[in-house]
Motif scaffolding. Structure first.
Motif, PDB file in Angstrom:
ATOM      1  N   UNK A 201       0.814  -1.213   0.000  1.00 44.26           N
ATOM      2  CA  UNK A 201       0.000   0.000   0.000  1.00 44.26           C
ATOM      3  C   UNK A 201       0.851   1.268   0.000  1.00 44.26           C
ATOM      4  N   UNK A 202       2.018   1.193   0.575  1.00 44.10           N
ATOM      5  CA  UNK A 202       2.885   2.375   0.663  1.00 44.10           C
ATOM      6  C   UNK A 202       4.313   1.977   0.312  1.00 44.10           C
ATOM      7  N   UNK A 203       4.559   1.609  -0.940  1.00 47.60           N
ATOM      8  CA  UNK A 203       5.844   1.027  -1.334  1.00 47.60           C
ATOM      9  C   UNK A 203       7.037   1.943  -1.121  1.00 47.60           C
ATOM     10  N   UNK A 204       6.874   3.241  -1.335  1.00 46.96           N
ATOM     11  CA  UNK A 204       8.010   4.153  -1.198  1.00 46.96           C
ATOM     12  C   UNK A 204       7.964   4.978   0.083  1.00 46.96           C
ATOM     13  N   UNK A 205       6.979   4.699   0.940  1.00 46.98           N
ATOM     14  CA  UNK A 205       6.898   5.393   2.226  1.00 46.98           C
ATOM     15  C   UNK A 205       6.420   6.824   2.164  1.00 46.98           C
ATOM     16  N   UNK A 206       5.899   7.247   1.022  1.00 44.83           N
ATOM     17  CA  UNK A 206       5.483   8.642   0.891  1.00 44.83           C
ATOM     18  C   UNK A 206       4.219   8.958   1.668  1.00 44.83           C
ATOM     19  N   UNK A 207       3.420   7.915   1.983  1.00 43.08           N
ATOM     20  CA  UNK A 207       2.180   8.161   2.728  1.00 43.08           C
ATOM     21  C   UNK A 207       2.434   8.312   4.224  1.00 43.08           C
ATOM     22  N   UNK A 208       3.645   7.943   4.664  1.00 38.70           N
ATOM     23  CA  UNK A 208       3.984   8.059   6.079  1.00 38.70           C
ATOM     24  C   UNK A 208       4.692   9.388   6.293  1.00 38.70           C
ATOM     25  N   UNK A 209       4.006  10.358   6.884  1.00 35.28           N
ATOM     26  CA  UNK A 209       4.584  11.678   7.098  1.00 35.28           C
ATOM     27  C   UNK A 209       5.035  11.833   8.546  1.00 35.28           C
ATOM     28  N   UNK A 210       5.526  13.033   8.870  1.00 35.02           N
ATOM     29  CA  UNK A 210       6.027  13.287  10.216  1.00 35.02           C
ATOM     30  C   UNK A 210       4.941  13.105  11.270  1.00 35.02           C
ATOM     31  N   UNK A 211       3.715  13.512  10.948  1.00 36.46           N
ATOM     32  CA  UNK A 211       2.622  13.347  11.909  1.00 36.46           C
ATOM     33  C   UNK A 211       2.390  11.881  12.213  1.00 36.46           C
ATOM     34  N   UNK A 212       2.461  11.031  11.200  1.00 39.28           N
ATOM     35  CA  UNK A 212       2.274   9.592  11.400  1.00 39.28           C
ATOM     36  C   UNK A 212       3.402   9.004  12.234  1.00 39.28           C
ATOM     37  N   UNK A 213       4.618   9.459  11.976  1.00 35.81           N
ATOM     38  CA  UNK A 213       5.744   8.949  12.757  1.00 35.81           C
ATOM     39  C   UNK A 213       5.645   9.387  14.213  1.00 35.81           C
ATOM     40  N   UNK A 214       5.210  10.612  14.449  1.00 35.22           N
ATOM     41  CA  UNK A 214       5.036  11.070  15.829  1.00 35.22           C
ATOM     42  C   UNK A 214       3.945  10.276  16.533  1.00 35.22           C
ATOM     43  N   UNK A 215       2.924   9.890  15.817  1.00 36.10           N
ATOM     44  CA  UNK A 215       1.842   9.104  16.420  1.00 36.10           C
ATOM     45  C   UNK A 215       2.329   7.723  16.850  1.00 36.10           C
ATOM     46  N   UNK A 216       3.239   7.159  16.095  1.00 34.48           N
ATOM     47  CA  UNK A 216       3.670   5.794  16.356  1.00 34.48           C
ATOM     48  C   UNK A 216       4.873   5.699  17.287  1.00 34.48           C
ATOM     49  N   UNK A 217       5.509   6.831  17.606  1.00 35.12           N
ATOM     50  CA  UNK A 217       6.733   6.775  18.397  1.00 35.12           C
ATOM     51  C   UNK A 217       6.448   6.195  19.783  1.00 35.12           C
ATOM     52  N   UNK A 218       7.450   5.571  20.363  1.00 36.16           N
ATOM     53  CA  UNK A 218       7.272   5.026  21.703  1.00 36.16           C
ATOM     54  C   UNK A 218       8.538   4.362  22.218  1.00 36.16           C
ATOM     55  N   UNK A 219       8.632   4.289  23.534  1.00 35.44           N
ATOM     56  CA  UNK A 219       9.761   3.635  24.203  1.00 35.44           C
ATOM     57  C   UNK A 219       9.221   2.995  25.471  1.00 35.44           C
ATOM     58  N   UNK A 220       9.349   1.684  25.586  1.00 34.95           N
ATOM     59  CA  UNK A 220       8.754   0.965  26.719  1.00 34.95           C
ATOM     60  C   UNK A 220       9.778   0.035  27.354  1.00 34.95           C
ATOM     61  N   UNK A 221       9.913   0.149  28.667  1.00 35.79           N
ATOM     62  CA  UNK A 221      10.696  -0.819  29.426  1.00 35.79           C
ATOM     63  C   UNK A 221       9.783  -1.977  29.796  1.00 35.79           C
ATOM     64  N   UNK A 222      10.141  -3.168  29.392  1.00 40.29           N
ATOM     65  CA  UNK A 222       9.339  -4.341  29.708  1.00 40.29           C
ATOM     66  C   UNK A 222       9.590  -4.783  31.148  1.00 40.29           C
ATOM     67  N   UNK A 223       8.681  -5.558  31.756  1.00 46.04           N
ATOM     68  CA  UNK A 223       8.876  -6.006  33.145  1.00 46.04           C
ATOM     69  C   UNK A 223      10.160  -6.812  33.306  1.00 46.04           C
ATOM     70  N   UNK A 224      10.728  -6.746  34.499  1.00 49.63           N
ATOM     71  CA  UNK A 224      11.933  -7.526  34.786  1.00 49.63           C
ATOM     72  C   UNK A 224      11.607  -9.019  34.800  1.00 49.63           C
ATOM     73  N   UNK A 225      12.552  -9.837  34.292  1.00 50.35           N
ATOM     74  CA  UNK A 225      12.364 -11.280  34.339  1.00 50.35           C
ATOM     75  C   UNK A 225      12.905 -11.831  35.647  1.00 50.35           C
ATOM     76  N   UNK A 226      12.979 -13.152  35.762  1.00 50.53           N
ATOM     77  CA  UNK A 226      13.423 -13.760  37.014  1.00 50.53           C
ATOM     78  C   UNK A 226      14.872 -13.431  37.335  1.00 50.53           C
ATOM     79  N   UNK A 227      15.655 -13.092  36.319  1.00 49.85           N
ATOM     80  CA  UNK A 227      17.038 -12.693  36.537  1.00 49.85           C
ATOM     81  C   UNK A 227      17.166 -11.189  36.735  1.00 49.85           C
ATOM     82  N   UNK A 228      16.029 -10.511  36.843  1.00 48.48           N
ATOM     83  CA  UNK A 228      15.948  -9.062  37.019  1.00 48.48           C
ATOM     84  C   UNK A 228      16.466  -8.299  35.806  1.00 48.48           C
ATOM     85  N   UNK A 229      16.518  -8.959  34.656  1.00 51.28           N
ATOM     86  CA  UNK A 229      16.878  -8.301  33.405  1.00 51.28           C
ATOM     87  C   UNK A 229      15.612  -7.783  32.729  1.00 51.28           C
TER      88      UNK A 229
END
Length: 515
Positions: A201-229
C-alpha cells in the motif's frame, strides 16, 4: 471438521440446540461450566485414550474452534461492562483494572481483551443502533472459530500501522486480506503478511509523514524477568535514531565505559584531553560485544545525566537513585532491594552503587516491616516524609496496583479538611487514580492504616459502602508470602476485621484519604 460429535449414536444435536436457545446467559454459562467439568473428569479418567489418532485430531480442532468462538461473547461482555461502568460499581479505577486486578487476568490479558473487543465487538451509535465491528471480516472469522485472539491482535496492530492517508476502501481491503490470511496462517506468519500489505500500500513510504511517525513513536521498558533483566520495546523517530547513533558511536566505542576494566575511560571517545594511547590500550583489552558496549554506554549516559540533575522540588523524590532494603539483607549483602521507580536491585549491585554515589537509602526493620523514620507534621508531605513513605509502601498501596512509588502522591487519612494530620502514620502512597477514587460514595474506595498484626503500618483498602475484607497490596511486598510470614498472618493479621483506628477486632468507619 468431520462432524466428530454428531457421529456419536443417540446424540441429538438439533434437540440440544433447541434447548440451549431457550436458556438465559447465566444458564448457558452454567451449562458451559458443567461441560468443562465433565471434560476435565473424562480426561483424568483416560477417556481420550480410547480414541483413534484421527479422532484425536478432530477433538483438537473442535476444541480450538470452540475456544475461539468464545472470543465473540468475551468481546461483547467487555463492551457491556465498559458502557455501563461496571468497573466503577465494583470500586475499580477502570475496565482494565477490573479485568487485570478484579478477576486477576493480569495486565497483558486485560489489554488483549480490550484489543479484541475494540476490533470485533458491535458498538452502539449515538442514535441507538448497533454498528458493524471495526474489523468486520476479522469478526466473522472469529465467529466461525477459524481465528483466535492472537490473530485479532496481529490484525489490529497491522491496521494501526497503516498510514492515515490511505483511502478508506484500501484500508477495508487490507483488513479483508488480513482476515483471509489469518484463516490459514498462525499469528507469527500473519505478521509477515501484514508487513507485506503495508509495503504494497505504501511502497516508497510517501504516505507516512512526520505526523504519522510522531503518532507511532514510543519507548517501553518491559517487566523484569526472574534474573531481574529487562527488555526494551521501542519505535524511534528518524530524528531520535540519528541522535542516538551519534551518541552511541562515541560512548560505545571499543574501550570506552567498560565496567569490567577499571582503566577504561569514561564519557565520549572524542572528549577533549583523552589520551589516544589510553583509549587504544583499553580497546585492545575490550572483549565486549557491540550490544554489551551499547548497554554500558547507556548506563554511563544515565550516570552522567544523574550527576547533572538539579535540585528537586521539596515534596518530591529527587532525580537520584533511591533504594529501600531490609537491615537483615543489607547486613548479609544478599537479597533484593527496591528502587523508587519500581525496579528490583540485587544487594550486591546496591553495595557497588553506593560506593560511587550517595543515593537515598532507607533501611527498615525486617522483623516488623514498619518504617524506622517519622517525618515532622505540615500541610504537604516533606521530602523526608516522602522517603519514609517509600521505605514503607514501595509503590502505590491500592490493591493490585503496580505503579512505582516515584509516580505516587501522598494522601491523608483522614482527609486534611476532616482534621487529618500530616504525619507518617496518617499518610499513604497512592497513584493519582487511586488517590482520586478515595471517598465514602458507591464506586469509591476507603482505606485505613493497620496498627496491629504482621502487617502493621500498611495501608489497607476496600470498596466504599460494601463492607467486606480489607485488602493490602502485595505487589511490592512479595516477602509477605514467605512461609514464616504466612504463619504469622494466619495467627494475628486478619485485615478483614479492623476498626477506624487500625485495631483488629470489629469493623467500623474507615478513613477516606484525599490528595
Amino acid at each position: 471438521m468431520s462432524g466428530f460429535a454428531s457421529n456419536d449414536a443417540g446424540f441429538d444435536a438439533t434437540g440440544l440446540r433447541r434447548i440451549l436457545s431457550e436458556l438465559s446467559v447465566a444458564q448457558l454459562l452454567a451449562v458451559h461450566d458443567e461441560a468443562e467439568k465433565r471434560l476435565a473428569t473424562a480426561s483424568l479418567s483416560g477417556a481420550l485414550s480410547g480414541h483413534a489418532e484421527s479422532e484425536l485430531l478432530d477433538v483438537l480442532e473442535l476444541r480450538e474452534q470452540t475456544r475461539r468462538r468464545g472470543e465473540v461473547f468475551d468481546a461483547a461482555l467487555y463492551l457491556e461492562v465498559s458502557d455501563r461502568d461496571v468497573d466503577s460499581t465494583a470500586g475499580f479505577m477502570s475496565v482494565h483494572s477490573l479485568y487485570a486486578r478484579g478477576v486477576r487476568l493480569g495486565d497483558g490479558e486485560a489489554r488483549r481483551r480490550k484489543v479484541t473487543a475494540t476490533g470485533i465487538a458491535r458498538f452502539t451509535a449515538m442514535t441507538g443502533e448497533k454498528l458493524e465491528p471495526a474489523l468486520p471480516d476479522t469478526a466473522a472469522a472469529v465467529a466461525d472459530g477459524e481465528i483466535g485472539a492472537e490473530h485479532v491482535s496481529v490484525i489490529a496492530e497491522a491496521m494501526d500501522r497503516l498510514p492515515s492517508r490511505i483511502a478508506p476502501d484500501e484500508r477495508a481491503q487490507a483488513e479483508t486480506m488480513l482476515a483471509a490470511a489469518a484463516r490459514e496462517l498462525d499469528p507469527g506468519a500473519l505478521v509477515t503478511v501484514g508487513n507485506r500489505i503495508l509495503a504494497w500500500l505504501d511502497p516508497d513510504g510517501t504516505l507516512t509523514d512526520d505526523r504519522e511517525r510522531r503518532r507511532q513513536r514510543g519507548f517501553h521498558l518491559q517487566p523484569q524477568n526472574r534474573q531481574m533483566m529487562s527488555k526494551v520495546r521501542a519505535l524511534l523517530t528518524p530524528t531520535l535514531r540519528a541522535k542516538l547513533e551519534v551518541v552511541l558511536h562515541q560512548w560505545a566505542a571499543a574501550g570506552m565505559n567498560n565496567p569490567d576494566d577499571p582503566e577504561s575511560p569514561r564519557g565520549a571517545a572524542d572528549q577533549p584531553g583523552l589520551d589516544p594511547a589510553v583509549l587504544a590500550a583499553a580497546a585492545a583489552r575490550d572483549d565486549r560485544t557491540i550490544g554489551q558496549r551499547q548497554h554500558d554506554a547507556l548506563e554511563a549516559l544515565c550516570e552522567w545525566a544523574l550527576a547533572l540533575a538539579g535540585q528537586p522540588a521539596p515534596d518530591r523524590i529527587p532525580s537520584q537513585v533511591v533504594v529501600t532494603v531490609t537491615d537483615e539483607d543489607l547486613a548479609r549483602q544478599a537479597g533484593i532491594a527496591w528502587t523508587a521507580t519500581g525496579a528490583r536491585l540485587p544487594i550486591s549491585d546496591l553495595v557497588k552503587l553506593a560506593a560511587d554515589a550517595v543515593p537515598h537509602l532507607a533501611v527498615f526493620s525486617a522483623a516488623t516491616g514498619q518504617c524506622l523514620y517519622l517525618g515532622r507534621a505540615r500541610r504537604f508531605a516533606s521530602l523526608a516524609q516522602r522517603l519514609a513513605l517509600f521505605a514503607r509502601d514501595r509503590g502505590c498501596t491500592g490493591p493490585g496496583c503496580s505503579v512505582p512509588f516515584v509516580r505516587t502522591e501522598a494522601h491523608h487519612m483522614p482527609d486534611w479538611s476532616r482534621g487529618g494530620l500530616t504525619d507518617i502514620d496518617h499518610l499513604g502512597g497512592a497513584c493519582g487514580r487511586h488517590n482520586r477514587s478515595s471517598g465514602d460514595k458507591w464506586g469509591q474506595w476507603e482505606s485505613v492504616i493497620l496498627e496491629r498484626g504482621a502487617r502493621a503500618g500498611r495501608v489497607a483498602w476496600r470498596p466504599a459502602g460494601r463492607g467486606g475484607a480489607w485488602q493490602v497490596n502485595p505487589v511490592f511486598h512479595p516477602e509477605q508470602f514467605a512461609p514464616h510470614r504466612a504463619r504469622a498472618s494466619t495467627d494475628d493479621d486478619h485485615a478483614d476485621s479492623v476498626d477506624h483506628n487500625g485495631h483488629e477486632g470489629h469493623s467500623s468507619t474507615p478513613h477516606h484519604p484525599a490528595a
